[in-house]
Design an enzyme around this catalytic site. Structure first.
Site, PDB file in Angstrom:
ATOM      1  N   HIS A 111     -20.892 -28.820  35.218  1.00 40.50           N
ATOM      2  CA  HIS A 111     -21.623 -27.816  34.454  1.00 40.50           C
ATOM      3  C   HIS A 111     -20.990 -26.449  34.717  1.00 40.50           C
ATOM      4  CE1 HIS A 111     -23.616 -27.746  38.368  1.00 40.50           C
ATOM      5  NE2 HIS A 111     -24.256 -26.623  38.056  1.00 40.50           N
ATOM      6  N   HIS A 120     -22.087 -23.421  35.954  1.00 36.20           N
ATOM      7  CA  HIS A 120     -22.481 -22.430  36.960  1.00 36.20           C
ATOM      8  C   HIS A 120     -21.281 -22.013  37.808  1.00 36.20           C
ATOM      9  CE1 HIS A 120     -27.063 -23.459  36.814  1.00 36.20           C
ATOM     10  NE2 HIS A 120     -26.682 -22.680  35.831  1.00 36.20           N
ATOM     11  N   ASP A 131     -20.702 -21.292  40.882  1.00 31.72           N
ATOM     12  CA  ASP A 131     -20.367 -21.923  42.162  1.00 31.72           C
ATOM     13  C   ASP A 131     -19.724 -23.297  41.968  1.00 31.72           C
ATOM     14  OD1 ASP A 131     -22.939 -22.810  41.287  1.00 31.72           O
ATOM     15  OD2 ASP A 131     -23.363 -23.585  43.286  1.00 31.72           O
ATOM     16  N   HIS A 132     -19.598 -23.723  40.722  1.00 32.87           N
ATOM     17  CA  HIS A 132     -18.901 -24.975  40.396  1.00 32.87           C
ATOM     18  C   HIS A 132     -17.620 -24.727  39.600  1.00 32.87           C
ATOM     19  CE1 HIS A 132     -22.328 -27.700  41.488  1.00 32.87           C
ATOM     20  NE2 HIS A 132     -22.940 -26.529  41.403  1.00 32.87           N
ATOM     21  N   HIS A 137     -30.990 -29.489  34.671  1.00 29.64           N
ATOM     22  CA  HIS A 137     -30.571 -28.338  35.483  1.00 29.64           C
ATOM     23  C   HIS A 137     -29.957 -27.293  34.555  1.00 29.64           C
ATOM     24  CE1 HIS A 137     -29.059 -26.166  38.961  1.00 29.64           C
ATOM     25  NE2 HIS A 137     -27.826 -26.229  38.470  1.00 29.64           N
ATOM     26  N   ASP A 145     -25.377 -30.966  40.108  1.00 35.26           N
ATOM     27  CA  ASP A 145     -26.678 -30.493  40.573  1.00 35.26           C
ATOM     28  C   ASP A 145     -27.835 -31.215  39.902  1.00 35.26           C
ATOM     29  OD1 ASP A 145     -25.292 -28.735  42.133  1.00 35.26           O
ATOM     30  OD2 ASP A 145     -25.926 -26.922  41.092  1.00 35.26           O
ATOM     31  N   HIS A 179     -24.033 -30.289  46.708  1.00 39.14           N
ATOM     32  CA  HIS A 179     -24.549 -29.387  47.744  1.00 39.14           C
ATOM     33  C   HIS A 179     -25.043 -30.175  48.947  1.00 39.14           C
ATOM     34  CE1 HIS A 179     -24.613 -25.562  45.460  1.00 39.14           C
ATOM     35  NE2 HIS A 179     -24.834 -26.343  44.413  1.00 39.14           N
TER      36      HIS A 179
END
Length: 250
Positions: free
Chosen positions: A52, A54, A56-57, A106, A123, A161
């Site tokens: 996805h 986001h 942090d990915h 998410h 996530d 995570h």
């Protein structure tokens, strides 16, 4: 296939998948630790797989793709440097055939990858938990988790995570009579004390101990009604109450 963990930020995992078909990077939120990991091993990646958009990915996607001149696969153009938009179905990259699953909730465009009996779910599903709902609806995430729970029980679960200990504390609260949860807590504590990942999990283990996959269980129905007396008895209403409860849990 070998799966290598690269820690990033406070609790992210970037995965490097190594097989005879190539070397794949999953959800590189930061390029620098990936460069540092690849260089001494003289590895050249084949492609980047994103679950996805986001940051942090995906924060390291553009730098890695530009440096290695490799394709980037993901659900839509909110992913930096995306070259190959994908949807549910079979994804062939060279000799590798990867199953792509659409698992919104998410985010609305979240996908997961299944390759060689290993699930890379970003996530959506966590060890003993699930992702927060940012763009989707409880119904979306509930049905996405049902899809993942239907995978073969031996499927290894690689989420993005290191949330396992916190998730297990919540699981023990809402499903206190479950001995599998207690055993997982002991094991996870030992692993983290040794600075080891608590992953991978497995679909079988998640079915046995993840409250978000057990919403038809009488114990979880009772817990949902304790949190929200107006919660109905359907699995979806139990899931919705548990997800709201988990949002308040620390």
């Amino acid at each position: 296939m070998s799966v290598h963990f690269i820690p990033a930020f406070a609790d992210n995992y970037i995965y490097v998948l190594e097989s005879s078909a190539g070397v794949w990077i999953v959800d590189p939120g930061d390029a620098e630790p990936v460069f540092q990991w690849l260089a001494p091993r003289q590895m050249v990646p084949t492609a980047i797989l994103c679950t996805h958009h986001h940051a942090d990915h995906t924060g390291g996607v553009a730098a890695l793709a530009d440096h290695f001149r490799i394709p980037v696969y993901g659900a839509n153009k909110r992913i930096p440097a995306l070259t190959h938009p994908v949807a549910a179905g079979k994804l062939a990259i060279g000799s590798a055939e990867i199953q792509v699953m659409e698992v919104p909730g998410h985010t609305r465009d979240h996908i997961a990858y299944v390759w060689n009996a290993s699930l890379f779910c970003g996530d959506t599903l966590f060890a003993a938990g699930c992702g927060r709902i940012f763009e989707g609806t409880p119904e979306m995430l509930f049905h996405s988790l049902q899809q993942l729970a239907a995978l073969p029980p031996e499927t290894a679960v690689y989420c993005a995570h290191e949330y396992t200990e916190n998730n297990l504390r919540f699981a023990a609260l809402v499903d206190p009579g479950n001995p599998v949860i207690r055993d997982r807590q002991i094991q996870a504590q030992k692993q983290r004390e040794r600075e080891q990942p608590t992953l991978p999990s497995s679909i079988a283990l998640e079915r046995a101990s993840n409250p978000f996959l057990r919403c038809a269980d009488p114990a979880l129905i009772a817990s949902a009604r304790h949190f929200d007396p107006l919660s109905g008895g359907t699995a979806l209403s139990v899931f919705t109450a548990l997800r709201r409860w988990k949002d308040q849990f620390s």
